[in-house]
Motif scaffolding. Sequence first.
Motif, PDB file in Angstrom:
ATOM      1  N   ARG A 290      11.637   4.428 -19.149  1.00 32.23           N
ATOM      2  CA  ARG A 290      11.997   3.470 -20.211  1.00 32.23           C
ATOM      3  C   ARG A 290      11.094   3.397 -21.321  1.00 32.23           C
ATOM      4  NH1 ARG A 290      13.554  -2.562 -17.266  1.00 32.23           N
ATOM      5  NH2 ARG A 290      15.153  -1.533 -15.564  1.00 32.23           N
ATOM      6  N   TRP A 291       9.889   4.118 -21.301  1.00 33.92           N
ATOM      7  CA  TRP A 291       8.908   3.834 -22.096  1.00 33.92           C
ATOM      8  C   TRP A 291       8.838   5.451 -22.797  1.00 33.92           C
ATOM      9  CZ3 TRP A 291       8.739   0.689 -17.970  1.00 33.92           C
ATOM     10  CH2 TRP A 291       8.709  -0.560 -18.291  1.00 33.92           C
ATOM     11  N   ASP A 292       9.811   6.414 -22.379  1.00 34.66           N
ATOM     12  CA  ASP A 292       9.697   7.742 -22.950  1.00 34.66           C
ATOM     13  C   ASP A 292       9.844   7.663 -24.512  1.00 34.66           C
ATOM     14  OD1 ASP A 292       9.502   9.285 -20.777  1.00 34.66           O
ATOM     15  OD2 ASP A 292      11.656   9.923 -20.747  1.00 34.66           O
ATOM     16  N   ASN A 293       9.215   8.570 -25.371  1.00 34.00           N
ATOM     17  CA  ASN A 293       9.394   8.501 -26.869  1.00 34.00           C
ATOM     18  C   ASN A 293      10.807   8.236 -27.004  1.00 34.00           C
ATOM     19  OD1 ASN A 293       9.879  10.928 -26.261  1.00 34.00           O
ATOM     20  ND2 ASN A 293       8.433  11.517 -27.996  1.00 34.00           N
TER      21      ASN A 293
ATOM     22  N   GLY B 222      -9.554  11.381 -29.819  1.00 29.24           N
ATOM     23  CA  GLY B 222      -8.857  12.589 -30.633  1.00 29.24           C
ATOM     24  C   GLY B 222      -7.154  12.700 -30.136  1.00 29.24           C
ATOM     25  N   VAL B 223      -6.752  11.875 -29.115  1.00 29.47           N
ATOM     26  CA  VAL B 223      -5.709  12.036 -28.424  1.00 29.47           C
ATOM     27  C   VAL B 223      -4.605  10.860 -29.124  1.00 29.47           C
ATOM     28  CG1 VAL B 223      -3.921  12.165 -26.651  1.00 29.47           C
ATOM     29  CG2 VAL B 223      -6.402  12.984 -26.411  1.00 29.47           C
ATOM     30  N   GLU B 224      -3.655  11.393 -29.807  1.00 30.26           N
ATOM     31  CA  GLU B 224      -2.504  10.515 -30.305  1.00 30.26           C
ATOM     32  C   GLU B 224      -1.527  10.616 -29.201  1.00 30.26           C
ATOM     33  OE1 GLU B 224      -1.875  10.363 -35.057  1.00 30.26           O
ATOM     34  OE2 GLU B 224      -1.715  12.467 -34.242  1.00 30.26           O
ATOM     35  N   TRP B 225      -1.488   9.400 -28.177  1.00 29.07           N
ATOM     36  CA  TRP B 225      -0.678   9.368 -27.054  1.00 29.07           C
ATOM     37  C   TRP B 225       0.789   9.073 -27.527  1.00 29.07           C
ATOM     38  CZ3 TRP B 225      -2.147  11.089 -22.522  1.00 29.07           C
ATOM     39  CH2 TRP B 225      -1.193  10.742 -21.521  1.00 29.07           C
ATOM     40  N   GLY B 226       1.416  10.162 -26.835  1.00 29.16           N
ATOM     41  CA  GLY B 226       2.638   9.995 -26.840  1.00 29.16           C
ATOM     42  C   GLY B 226       3.620  10.255 -28.030  1.00 29.16           C
ATOM     43  N   VAL B 227       2.745  10.648 -28.923  1.00 27.83           N
ATOM     44  CA  VAL B 227       3.257  11.041 -30.357  1.00 27.83           C
ATOM     45  C   VAL B 227       3.662  12.524 -30.353  1.00 27.83           C
ATOM     46  CG1 VAL B 227       2.495  11.643 -32.864  1.00 27.83           C
ATOM     47  CG2 VAL B 227       1.719   9.442 -31.204  1.00 27.83           C
ATOM     48  N   GLU B 228       4.817  12.827 -31.051  1.00 29.95           N
ATOM     49  CA  GLU B 228       5.282  14.337 -31.066  1.00 29.95           C
ATOM     50  C   GLU B 228       5.550  14.652 -32.443  1.00 29.95           C
ATOM     51  OE1 GLU B 228       9.166  14.627 -29.198  1.00 29.95           O
ATOM     52  OE2 GLU B 228      10.324  13.574 -30.947  1.00 29.95           O
ATOM     53  N   PRO B 229       5.316  15.952 -32.858  1.00 34.28           N
ATOM     54  CA  PRO B 229       5.423  16.542 -34.256  1.00 34.28           C
ATOM     55  C   PRO B 229       6.645  16.308 -34.832  1.00 34.28           C
ATOM     56  CG  PRO B 229       5.464  18.350 -32.746  1.00 34.28           C
ATOM     57  CD  PRO B 229       5.266  16.979 -31.847  1.00 34.28           C
TER      58      PRO B 229
ATOM     59  N   GLY C 113      21.574  21.312 -40.165  1.00 29.13           N
ATOM     60  CA  GLY C 113      20.941  20.318 -41.189  1.00 29.13           C
ATOM     61  C   GLY C 113      21.782  19.082 -41.405  1.00 29.13           C
ATOM     62  N   GLY C 114      22.517  18.981 -40.470  1.00 29.18           N
ATOM     63  CA  GLY C 114      23.222  17.688 -41.032  1.00 29.18           C
ATOM     64  C   GLY C 114      22.420  16.579 -40.184  1.00 29.18           C
ATOM     65  N   GLY C 115      22.820  15.278 -41.057  1.00 33.02           N
ATOM     66  CA  GLY C 115      21.922  14.052 -40.530  1.00 33.02           C
ATOM     67  C   GLY C 115      20.763  14.176 -41.185  1.00 33.02           C
ATOM     68  N   GLU C 116      19.856  13.175 -41.063  1.00 33.77           N
ATOM     69  CA  GLU C 116      18.468  12.742 -41.469  1.00 33.77           C
ATOM     70  C   GLU C 116      17.564  12.730 -40.065  1.00 33.77           C
ATOM     71  OE1 GLU C 116      17.451  13.068 -44.723  1.00 33.77           O
ATOM     72  OE2 GLU C 116      19.507  13.058 -45.226  1.00 33.77           O
ATOM     73  N   PRO C 117      16.412  13.326 -40.387  1.00 34.13           N
ATOM     74  CA  PRO C 117      15.409  13.120 -39.312  1.00 34.13           C
ATOM     75  C   PRO C 117      14.899  11.805 -39.136  1.00 34.13           C
ATOM     76  CG  PRO C 117      14.326  14.223 -41.145  1.00 34.13           C
ATOM     77  CD  PRO C 117      15.847  14.132 -41.519  1.00 34.13           C
ATOM     78  N   VAL C 118      14.780  11.416 -38.041  1.00 33.84           N
ATOM     79  CA  VAL C 118      14.367  10.042 -37.543  1.00 33.84           C
ATOM     80  C   VAL C 118      13.039   9.992 -36.795  1.00 33.84           C
ATOM     81  CG1 VAL C 118      14.702   8.041 -36.291  1.00 33.84           C
ATOM     82  CG2 VAL C 118      16.814   9.247 -37.466  1.00 33.84           C
ATOM     83  N   PRO C 119      11.905   9.625 -37.416  1.00 36.34           N
ATOM     84  CA  PRO C 119      10.639   9.800 -36.809  1.00 36.34           C
ATOM     85  C   PRO C 119      10.871   9.166 -35.301  1.00 36.34           C
ATOM     86  CG  PRO C 119      10.452   8.570 -38.896  1.00 36.34           C
ATOM     87  CD  PRO C 119      12.082   9.047 -38.416  1.00 36.34           C
ATOM     88  N   THR C 120      10.343   9.847 -34.429  1.00 39.65           N
ATOM     89  CA  THR C 120      10.145   9.474 -32.921  1.00 39.65           C
ATOM     90  C   THR C 120       9.332   8.344 -32.575  1.00 39.65           C
ATOM     91  OG1 THR C 120      11.135  11.638 -32.440  1.00 39.65           O
ATOM     92  CG2 THR C 120      10.392  10.312 -30.502  1.00 39.65           C
ATOM     93  N   LEU C 121       9.675   7.143 -32.141  1.00 39.46           N
ATOM     94  CA  LEU C 121       8.409   6.185 -31.545  1.00 39.46           C
ATOM     95  C   LEU C 121       7.625   6.871 -30.670  1.00 39.46           C
ATOM     96  CD1 LEU C 121      10.731   3.164 -31.290  1.00 39.46           C
ATOM     97  CD2 LEU C 121       9.127   3.732 -33.252  1.00 39.46           C
ATOM     98  N   PRO C 122       6.116   6.767 -30.599  1.00 40.43           N
ATOM     99  CA  PRO C 122       5.480   6.938 -29.575  1.00 40.43           C
ATOM    100  C   PRO C 122       5.824   6.737 -28.138  1.00 40.43           C
ATOM    101  CG  PRO C 122       4.113   6.267 -31.526  1.00 40.43           C
ATOM    102  CD  PRO C 122       5.656   5.647 -31.740  1.00 40.43           C
ATOM    103  N   GLY C 123       5.538   7.490 -27.372  1.00 34.58           N
ATOM    104  CA  GLY C 123       5.866   7.241 -25.926  1.00 34.58           C
ATOM    105  C   GLY C 123       4.667   6.305 -25.382  1.00 34.58           C
ATOM    106  N   ASP C 124       4.981   5.535 -24.470  1.00 39.05           N
ATOM    107  CA  ASP C 124       4.182   4.544 -24.167  1.00 39.05           C
ATOM    108  C   ASP C 124       4.093   4.279 -22.514  1.00 39.05           C
ATOM    109  OD1 ASP C 124       2.169   2.360 -24.241  1.00 39.05           O
ATOM    110  OD2 ASP C 124       3.606   0.897 -25.256  1.00 39.05           O
ATOM    111  N   TYR C 125       3.900   5.129 -21.519  1.00 40.68           N
ATOM    112  CA  TYR C 125       3.830   4.838 -20.173  1.00 40.68           C
ATOM    113  C   TYR C 125       2.681   3.766 -19.944  1.00 40.68           C
ATOM    114  CZ  TYR C 125       6.706   9.044 -19.453  1.00 40.68           C
ATOM    115  OH  TYR C 125       7.589  10.076 -19.229  1.00 40.68           O
ATOM    116  N   PRO C 126       1.620   3.750 -20.871  1.00 41.19           N
ATOM    117  CA  PRO C 126       0.502   2.488 -20.299  1.00 41.19           C
ATOM    118  C   PRO C 126       1.166   1.288 -20.472  1.00 41.19           C
ATOM    119  CG  PRO C 126      -0.406   4.559 -21.879  1.00 41.19           C
ATOM    120  CD  PRO C 126       1.008   4.656 -21.801  1.00 41.19           C
TER     121      PRO C 126
END
Length: 374
Positions: free
Chosen positions: A142-145, A289-296, A312-325
């Motif tokens: 449930r806390w996957d990015n 130095g670790v950005e936890w759950g962040v993807e490029p 190329g269709g659609g617009e990129p949506v920033p993925t929210l950081p994952g948050d298992y903690p």
Amino acid sequence: MSETSEKKSDSPTPDGPLRVGLLGYGLAGSVFHAPLIAATDGLVLDTVSTSNPERQAQARAEHPQVRTVSTPEAVLERAAELDLIVVATPNKTHVPLATSALEAGLPVVVDKPLAGTAAEAEKLGALADDRGLLLSVFQNRRWDNDFRTVRTLIEDGALGDVWRFESRFERWRPQPKGGWRESGDPQEIGGLLYDLGSHLVDQALTLFGPVVSVYAESDVRRPGAEADDDTFLALTHANGVRSHLWVSATTALLGPRFRVLGSQAGYTKHGLDPQEAALREGLRPGDAGVEWGVEPRPSWGRLGAGASPRHGGGEPVPTLPGDYPAYYAAIARALREGGAPPVTATEAAATLRVLEAAKRSAAEGVTVRIEATA
């Protein structure tokens, strides 16, 4: 109720961290539970049980302050010194160990699936309620990015009315690895339906609510395999949304992790949340130095209508950081302050009801109706 049970049914004392006993130090215990417990303010990993001497040594190396014992019983004998039990042992032991812990007066977190049947999950929930104890299920995805992002897009109305939800956990593992997870013995509760399928069904129920019908196809594809390794579920939710879910170890070319189609737009996301890979590599939440759950950015999903995201269709949506903690932070808060845990036994029973219906559907070749529960 024993003297110990009466003592442990009370709220934890406000001073000092809550002491956690972890049963099992295989994949679930060592990669997920132990690191996340250790990273949570207000929790301390006190004791680990495993009969494997190498895993005992591993636990002490990774968590120098922890004590190790050979059996779950040795942990439960110290119930008066603990505040929480985490069950991360093979599936067939979840119910008996959770029962023993609750009867010893201890709150319990159980790795998914909570039980083999919805009836067993409901019985455990009733025991916890009777003792006034927390019982929760570790549905960490449930806390996957990507799931957090999908949930936010739906809640914000970016898709309009959702019509179809597609979700996949696909892998390419042409050779079985063996072990209880791939055992054909029904007592082991193995196979992908109850493993990864527990996550996908829980996510679908979290997003869209109760399911009224289930159709499933389940196969054993790989030579030497015993349990289902290629399974598909089609769920119809009470609100009309249709969820199509795939779990497979036999997928040579992987599909999108999510494709969600609505009346105004769709969202497609490929790839997996990075947290499991980070934990396997020995990284921990809070490491410098670790950005936890962040993807490029290249891994972000795309939102749009009328065009293919692969071209190329659609617009990129920033993925929210994952948050298992966030899961164990919520557990600590529930133990300190009261209130419901982040995942309840009732929710686990609803997931198991769908999994049981899927198992029957695949075996009999029928669509199974699920009656509404009180």
